[in-house]
Every structure is written in structure tokens, then in C-alpha cells.
Design an enzyme around this catalytic site. Structure first.
Site, short mmCIF file in Angstrom:
data_model
loop_
_atom_site.label_atom_id
_atom_site.label_comp_id
_atom_site.label_asym_id
_atom_site.label_seq_id
_atom_site.Cartn_x
_atom_site.Cartn_y
_atom_site.Cartn_z
N ASN A 21 0.86 -1.18 0.00
CA ASN A 21 0.00 0.00 0.00
C ASN A 21 0.90 1.24 0.00
O ASN A 21 1.52 1.55 1.02
CB ASN A 21 -0.88 -0.05 1.27
CG ASN A 21 -1.69 1.22 1.46
OD1 ASN A 21 -1.81 2.04 0.56
ND2 ASN A 21 -2.26 1.36 2.65
N TRP A 22 0.96 1.90 -1.15
CA TRP A 22 1.85 3.06 -1.26
C TRP A 22 1.18 4.36 -0.81
O TRP A 22 1.75 5.44 -0.94
CB TRP A 22 2.39 3.17 -2.69
CG TRP A 22 3.54 2.24 -2.92
CD1 TRP A 22 4.16 1.47 -1.97
CD2 TRP A 22 4.23 2.01 -4.15
NE1 TRP A 22 5.19 0.76 -2.55
CE2 TRP A 22 5.27 1.07 -3.87
CE3 TRP A 22 4.10 2.49 -5.46
CZ2 TRP A 22 6.14 0.62 -4.86
CZ3 TRP A 22 4.97 2.02 -6.44
CH2 TRP A 22 5.97 1.11 -6.14
N LYS A 23 -0.05 4.25 -0.32
CA LYS A 23 -0.75 5.40 0.26
C LYS A 23 -0.64 6.62 -0.65
O LYS A 23 -0.73 6.48 -1.87
CB LYS A 23 -0.22 5.66 1.68
CG LYS A 23 -0.20 4.38 2.52
CD LYS A 23 0.05 4.63 3.98
CE LYS A 23 0.03 3.29 4.72
NZ LYS A 23 -0.04 3.41 6.15
N HIS A 106 -9.79 0.90 4.70
CA HIS A 106 -8.51 1.14 5.39
C HIS A 106 -8.75 2.18 6.49
O HIS A 106 -9.48 3.15 6.29
CB HIS A 106 -7.46 1.63 4.40
CG HIS A 106 -6.09 1.67 5.01
ND1 HIS A 106 -5.70 2.64 5.90
CD2 HIS A 106 -5.02 0.84 4.88
CE1 HIS A 106 -4.46 2.40 6.29
NE2 HIS A 106 -4.03 1.31 5.68
N GLU A 179 -5.58 -4.97 10.61
CA GLU A 179 -4.61 -3.89 10.78
C GLU A 179 -4.96 -3.09 12.02
O GLU A 179 -5.73 -2.12 11.95
CB GLU A 179 -4.65 -2.96 9.57
CG GLU A 179 -4.15 -3.57 8.29
CD GLU A 179 -3.54 -2.50 7.41
OE1 GLU A 179 -2.40 -2.66 7.02
OE2 GLU A 179 -4.22 -1.49 7.15
N GLY A 185 2.08 2.37 10.85
CA GLY A 185 3.01 3.48 10.73
C GLY A 185 3.67 3.89 12.04
O GLY A 185 4.26 4.97 12.13
N SER A 226 3.19 -1.92 10.53
CA SER A 226 4.62 -1.93 10.83
C SER A 226 5.31 -3.25 10.49
O SER A 226 6.20 -3.72 11.21
CB SER A 226 4.86 -1.56 12.31
OG SER A 226 4.40 -0.24 12.56
N GLY A 247 2.91 -1.04 4.33
CA GLY A 247 2.96 0.37 3.95
C GLY A 247 4.40 0.83 3.83
O GLY A 247 5.10 0.54 2.85
P1 PGA Z 1 2.64 0.45 7.71
O1 PGA Z 1 1.21 0.63 7.01
O2 PGA Z 1 3.25 -0.79 7.14
O3 PGA Z 1 3.40 1.69 7.37
O4 PGA Z 1 2.38 0.32 9.18
C1 PGA Z 1 0.36 -0.46 6.80
C2 PGA Z 1 -0.93 -0.01 6.17
O5 PGA Z 1 -1.41 1.07 6.48
O6 PGA Z 1 -1.51 -0.73 5.35
#
Ligand code: PGA
Length: 266
Positions: A21-23, A106, A179, A185, A226, A247
């Protein structure tokens, strides 16, 4: 002790999967460059890989991925048919770009768009109706966990999202990503044991809605929050978690390549 063959995770037999997920981190041009870098990584065949860039990058990345086994995913979809919905993107439009997967619900999107469970349900329904495979994201807050409400919260979110959905057809699947909001994050992942436990909770809801056969053949459960190349192995070691949603650590092509290889080596 549970009889053999009835572990909540349903046993192995499912291919492991990594969803990146590159957000909103990259421009379309940057995302295409990253995918080109990713294609130079050695990526083992035995792991499915789905790239979810921002909407503006889907067309460009779709072209770069033509002929590769890496699949294209979107980060959101609107539930309605094409029509007067300013700023939204339809499932039909995503499908026309070669998108196969779509994140729905999400926690970042739930927060920024004030999105509730019923909307997540409609989005999953629209996705399934247009040949897409929804990745339904569920997760509890830190407060929920402290109050020992996490099983309840996850079951509620998931049931609301999947109740009355048609089963995915033979070209589709339904993925559920556990999640926890406090792990996204933050550099503070859940423990592998927590992820397994919640994957088992998810599995029970899936079984109630879809039954054993559909669950075994057309669903997978992911952990996200994470995930890094160093810790990913722990999450996919057991039978209940079939893959990860990544992410931050999957933003550099080399990081994503390392995660895929680490999953493949389990
Ligand atoms: P992260 O994000 O790996 O940076 O914790 C995961 C996500 O939001 O799908």
C-alpha cells in the site's frame, strides 16, 4: 483440543500474498519509476504480489506490469455505478485499467472520509460485482485493545462489511486485512501471536457468512501494521495469516523485494 483439520485458519494450501500500500506518498511518475526498480528485484514465484499505488498511478503502472505476475490494486473505490459522483472512482473504471484488487475500509480512509461500516460493505459489494477482489481492512484502536474490546470490534466491523455479500466467484477472492490502528506506521507491530489470534476471529466470521468451501478456496487473511523485512516471517509462519499488507517498509523497491523473499522463505 480441536480436532485435526478444524483449526480456525483452515490450514495451509493458500498461496502467501504480499500487498503493498503506497498510500499518498508518491507522484504517478515516481510510482512508475519504483515499479521499474521493483521489476529488477528477484521476486520468487511462490508469493503473490499486489501493488496498490495512488489512483493517478494505476494506468501507468498497469502498463508496466503487463506480462508480469504482479497484480494491480487500488486504494479505494466508490460504491455507485458511473454517474454524478464528483471526485469518486467507480469499480468499472478501475477494472478497465487492469485493477484486480481494491482496499476497502482502510483505517486511514475510514478516518479521513468518515467512512462507516455500511459504506465499506457497499464498496466491497461494488468490487465483487465488477470482477475485483476486495481487501476488507479491519482494526481496533489502542483504547479498544486496552478495554479488551478488540474481538468484539473486529467481529462487528467485519460482519457489517461482509454480511449478505455474494461469495467471490472463481476469478475473485475476498481478503481481510487485520490492521490494528495502533500498529500502522508506528514501528510497533502487533505480536505474531496477536495477529494469529485475530486472524482466527476473522476466520470464524468468514465461515459463518460464506461456509467452509468458499472460505478455504476464495479467502485469505492478512496482517498489516509496521511489517518489515525483519519481522514479516513471524506473521506468516502459522496457518491463520496468509499474507501481509505493507505500507512504509514496502515503499523502497528493495524493501518490498526483501519482504517478498522473506515470505517466500517460510
Ligand atoms: P505500515 O502501514 O506498514 O506503514 O504500518 C500499513 C498499512 O497502512 O496498510
Amino acid at each position: 483440543m480441536k480436532p485435526k483439520g478444524t483449526t480456525p485458519g483452515g490450514g495451509s494450501g493458500r498461496r502467501p500474498i504480499v500487498v503493498a500500500n503506497w498510500k499518498m506518498y508518491l507522484t504517478a511518475a515516481e510510482a512508475v519509476t519504483r515499479v521499474q526498480q521493483l521489476l529488477t528485484e528477484s521476486l520468487p514465484d511462490r508469493v503473490d504480489l499486489v501493488m496498490c499505488p495512488s489512483t493517478t498511478a494505476l494506468a501507468g503502472i498497469g502498463q508496466r506490469l503487463a506480462g508480469h505476475t504482479i497484480q494491480l490494486g487500488a486504494q479505494d473505490v466508490f460504491w455507485a455505478a458511473p454517474g454524478p459522483h464528483t471526485g469518486e472512482v467507480s469499480a468499472a473504471d478501475l477494472r478497465s485499467l487492469g485493477v484486480r484488487y481494491v482496499l476497502v475500509g482502510h483505517s486511514e480512509h475510514r478516518a479521513s472520509a468518515h467512512e462507516h461500516n455500511d459504506v465499506v460493505h457497499r464498496k466491497a459489494l461494488a468490487a465483487l460485482g465488477h470482477g475485483l477482489s476486495p481487501i476488507v481492512c479491519v482494526g481496533e484502536s489502542r483504547e479498544d485493545r486496552h478495554q479488551h474490546r478488540h474481538h468484539h470490534v473486529i467481529t462487528q466491523q467485519l460482519d457489517a462489511a461482509i454480511r449478505n455479500l455474494p461469495p467471490p466467484d472463481e476469478r475473485q477472492e475476498l481478503l481481510v486485512a487485520y490492521e490494528p490502528i495502533w500498529a500502522i506506521g508506528t514501528g510497533q507491530p502487533a505480536t505474531a501471536a496477536d495477529a494469529q489470534e485475530m486472524a482466527d476471529v476473522i476466520h470464524r466470521s468468514l465461515l459463518e457468512v460464506f461456509g467452509r468451501d468458499v472460505v478455504a478456496r476464495r479467502t485469505r487473511v492478512l496482517y498489516g501494521g509496521s511489517v518489515t523485512p525483519a519481522n514479516v516471517g513471524e506473521f506468516v509462519e502459522g496457518q491463520s495469516v496468509h499474507g501481509v499488507l505493507v505500507g512504509t517498509a514496502g515503499l523502497p523497491a528493495a524493501g518490498l523485494g526483501s519482504i517478498v523473499r522473506a515470505v517466500a522463505s517460510r
